[in-house]
Design a protein around this motif. Structure first.
Motif, PDB file in Angstrom:
ATOM      1  N   ALA A  93      59.986  53.101  22.479  1.00  0.00           N
ATOM      2  CA  ALA A  93      61.444  53.272  22.369  1.00  0.00           C
ATOM      3  C   ALA A  93      62.213  52.135  23.042  1.00  0.00           C
ATOM      4  N   GLY A  94      61.678  50.922  22.953  1.00  0.00           N
ATOM      5  CA  GLY A  94      62.362  49.756  23.488  1.00  0.00           C
ATOM      6  C   GLY A  94      62.198  49.553  24.981  1.00  0.00           C
ATOM      7  N   ASP A  95      61.387  50.362  25.626  1.00  0.00           N
ATOM      8  CA  ASP A  95      61.188  50.271  27.074  1.00  0.00           C
ATOM      9  C   ASP A  95      60.083  49.257  27.372  1.00  0.00           C
ATOM     10  N   ALA A  96      60.474  48.068  27.800  1.00  0.00           N
ATOM     11  CA  ALA A  96      59.508  46.997  28.061  1.00  0.00           C
ATOM     12  C   ALA A  96      58.534  47.372  29.174  1.00  0.00           C
ATOM     13  N   CYS A  97      59.006  48.081  30.191  1.00  0.00           N
ATOM     14  CA  CYS A  97      58.112  48.491  31.285  1.00  0.00           C
ATOM     15  C   CYS A  97      57.084  49.500  30.790  1.00  0.00           C
ATOM     16  N   ALA A  98      57.512  50.432  29.947  1.00  0.00           N
ATOM     17  CA  ALA A  98      56.578  51.425  29.388  1.00  0.00           C
ATOM     18  C   ALA A  98      55.535  50.736  28.519  1.00  0.00           C
TER      19      ALA A  98
END
Length: 119
Positions: A93-98
């Protein structure tokens, strides 16, 4: 592979041999000052756990504008990441850290799988 299976394999790769589920959360056995205790451990959701996993396995991690990847390890031990593992940001969902946490955990799980097969 389920998240639970991935976490178990990643924990084995990191040398964490004792793990369980407590109140629906994955936990590992830790030893501090001679005492034994269970601690939550989830590199899929916790940046610190993912970083410690990356460091303990000497993973080579790349972070880019649209994806994160693990391409191997700095050491040439018996267990390695055989192929580059890529996680696109749209998968998280666009979460670079995830995306980076997932790439690290997937790579660790692959190393853990190799360790299981070598038994």
């Amino acid at each position: 592979m389920t998240d639970r299976e991935m976490l178990e394999l990643a924990a084995r790769a990191a040398g964490l041999k004792e793990f369980t589920e407590i109140n629906g959360r994955f936990a590992v056995r830790t030893r501090f000052t001679g005492m034994q205790d269970w601690s939550p451990w989830n590199p899929l959701t916790d940046d610190g756990d993912a970083l410690r996993l990356k460091v303990s396995l000497h993973l080579i991690v790349g972070s880019y504008s649209t994806y994160s990847s693990v391409g191997g390890t700095y050491t040439t031990g018996n267990y390695t990441v055989p192929d580059e593992i890529t996680v696109w940001h749209h998968e998280t969902a666009g979460d670079a850290c995830a995306a980076e946490r997932l790439a690290i955990t997937r790579a660790a799980a692959e190393i853990g799988r190799q360790m299981e097969e070598a038994k």
